[in-house]
Design an enzyme around this catalytic site. Structure first.
Site, PDB file in Angstrom:
ATOM      1  N   GLU A 141       2.113   1.795  -3.442  1.00 31.52           N
ATOM      2  CA  GLU A 141       1.249   2.203  -4.328  1.00 31.52           C
ATOM      3  C   GLU A 141       0.755   3.980  -4.021  1.00 31.52           C
ATOM      4  O   GLU A 141       0.556   4.329  -5.484  1.00 31.52           O
ATOM      5  CB  GLU A 141      -0.481   1.830  -3.405  1.00 31.52           C
ATOM      6  N   HIS A 142       0.839   4.682  -2.803  1.00 31.17           N
ATOM      7  CA  HIS A 142       1.330   5.426  -3.230  1.00 31.17           C
ATOM      8  C   HIS A 142       2.422   6.587  -3.848  1.00 31.17           C
ATOM      9  O   HIS A 142       2.182   7.824  -4.137  1.00 31.17           O
ATOM     10  CB  HIS A 142       1.520   6.435  -1.267  1.00 31.17           C
TER      11      HIS A 142
ATOM     12  N   HIS B 254       0.827  -0.771   0.006  1.00 31.53           N
ATOM     13  CA  HIS B 254       0.360   0.328   0.147  1.00 31.53           C
ATOM     14  C   HIS B 254       0.321   1.442   0.379  1.00 31.53           C
ATOM     15  O   HIS B 254       0.645   2.308  -0.854  1.00 31.53           O
ATOM     16  CB  HIS B 254      -0.857  -0.142   1.480  1.00 31.53           C
TER      17      HIS B 254
ATOM     18  N   GLU C 158      -3.545   7.663   7.533  1.00 29.80           N
ATOM     19  CA  GLU C 158      -5.122   7.198   7.522  1.00 29.80           C
ATOM     20  C   GLU C 158      -5.171   5.470   7.871  1.00 29.80           C
ATOM     21  O   GLU C 158      -6.169   5.433   7.991  1.00 29.80           O
ATOM     22  CB  GLU C 158      -3.713   6.077   5.908  1.00 29.80           C
TER      23      GLU C 158
END
Length: 449
Positions: A70-71, A67, A147
């Protein structure tokens, strides 16, 4: 009105789904697999690049790196400045985003059909050519930690779900949250991100899905031009994850939190996923979930626990077979205020036992099949949904043929198949995790204060 709706649904079911000839596949010499789905109703295209790498493919100790990466892919590349990718998409009237799951990571753009080549050019660039700085690492690590704070740490339901999943999988990485454990996320660095990137962000670990107003031959030529020159990963790791040992005891969790507004009981069982070439059990479990806990007005749980002498304000059964390894089948009951969680669990189990004894109502089975068929046909109106259907399936171990066969496999499910699937699931309580989600007892709150 009901008869009119049923006639309309029957007409929909008689309509064929998207024909197989509208789906074209090809593979580049570097291993990139591609699927093209034609839909010429609007001059729009969805361009998606899926990687066969999700959080379950991470090495131990770096949870959340899939993840995190992905950023980072929205930062600079050899050809683009940081943030320029999305700015370019917007400047061309489109939208873009990305997502990470246990089994895959995906990137997509929705643009006018004549902008497809530009999307391929940019996506191919960042497949192999990102350029990260120390500042990028620090900034995006803070973003993913925030997040987690907002979506998990501040949400008792999310924390409960995370704890249950960790108890569900004793050895498999599906027990690790996609976003990662906070103490490991805090340590993610440049080396962690680049190691995952250099291994999995490669054409031989990717699936390209293009859906919309396109010509398959032209898509293939564009793919050869932009993705074709990219080097594959040599010795790409085989996707073999740690598997579950025999589970010998049911696990039970009680999660107390003063922020809980609605207590409930949830139980999940280890269940088989959709397997390439053999989706029969998964289809039976899909239909079983609808029959047990679909509509409150017609499902077994809804009629017994919500409508007739109400004991629950909500019930459900759920299953998603789209998974590379074993998945879960779950049941939920949210009791009315007069019932304790212990009583609610007993009532739910009693309904399951009665269902196993009574069998499947043929009329209900036919109604569920009609609803499933109708929802699949409606879903074909969304090119983005079609692209996701194929991308998620291919990165979860299925084939194009499996995706196209799935509607017929569902329609072929029999009453006997459903009961056999129910026995397989419900008689194996050793594979189950039962969770109670509730407020602390008043006396516990007093002691805390």
């Amino acid at each position: 009105m009901l008869r009119t709706c049923l006639i309309a649904l029957a007409a929909l079911v008689a309509t064929p789904t998207m024909a197989a000839e509208n789906v074209t596949t090809f593979m580049l010499e570097n291993g990139l697999e591609a699927v093209v789905i034609e839909d010429h109703r609007a001059p729009v295209v969805v361009h998606m690049l899926w990687y066969r790498a999700g959080s379950a493919d991470e090495e131990p100790g770096v949870s959340g790196v899939a993840h995190f990466l992905e950023h980072l892919l929205f930062k600079a590349t050899d050809k683009l400045a940081s943030g320029e990718f999305s700015d370019t998409v917007r400047a061309n009237g489109g939208s873009d985003n990305a997502f990470t799951s246990y089994d895959y990571t995906g990137y997509f753009q929705r643009v006018a059909a004549d902008r497809l080549e530009l999307m391929m050019q940019m996506e191919a660039d960042r497949m192999r050519n990102i350029r990260l700085t120390d500042e990028d690492i620090i900034t995006e690590r803070d973003v993913i930690l925030e997040e987690r704070s907002q979506r998990t740490d501040s949400d008792p339901g999310a924390l409960f779900s995370e704890q249950r999943r960790a108890a569900q999988y004793l050895n498999h990485p599906y027990g690790v949250p996609i976003i990662g454990w906070r103490h490991e996320m805090e340590q993610l660095d440049m080396a962690d991100a680049l190691e995952f990137y250099r291994t999995y962000y490669a054409p031989n670990a990717a699936v390209l899905v293009v859906a919309g107003d396109v010509d398959p031959a032209e898509v293939e030529e564009l793919a050869k031009k932009h993705y074709g020159p990219l080097a594959p990963t040599v010795d790409l790791p085989v996707r073999t994850r740690p598997q579950e040992p025999p589970q010998l005891a049911e696990r039970r969790l009680r999660f107390d939190d003063p922020r809980v507004s609605q207590p409930y009981v949830i139980r999940t069982y280890i269940a088989p996923e959709r397997d390439a070439g053999d989706q029969k059990m998964a289809a039976a479990l899909t239909v079983l979930a609808d029959i047990l806990g679909g509509s409150s007005a017609t499902s077994v749980f809804g009629r017994a626990l919500e409508l007739e002498n109400p004991k629950a304000v909500y019930t459900s059964a759920f299953y998603s077979g789209l998974s590379f390894d074993d998945t879960t089948f779950g049941v939920v009951i949210v009791p009315t205020p007069e019932y304790t969680l212990e009583q609610a669990e007993a009532e739910m189990d009693a309904v399951i036992a009665q269902f196993m004894e009574d069998g499947v109502d043929p009329a209900q089975l036919e109604r569920v099949k009609t609803q499933i068929r109708a929802s699949q046909i409606y879903a074909n109106d969304n090119v983005g949904g079609l692209a996701r259907r194929y991308g998620a399936a291919l990165t979860s171990g299925l084939t194009v043929e499996d995706v196209q066969a799935w509607p017929d496999v569902l329609q072929a499910v029999t009453e006997e198949d459903i009961i056999a699937a129910a026995r397989f699931i419900f008689e194996e309580r050793r594979n189950a995790v039962t969770g109670w989600f509730e407020k602390p007892a008043p006396e516990a709150l007093e002691v805390t204060q």
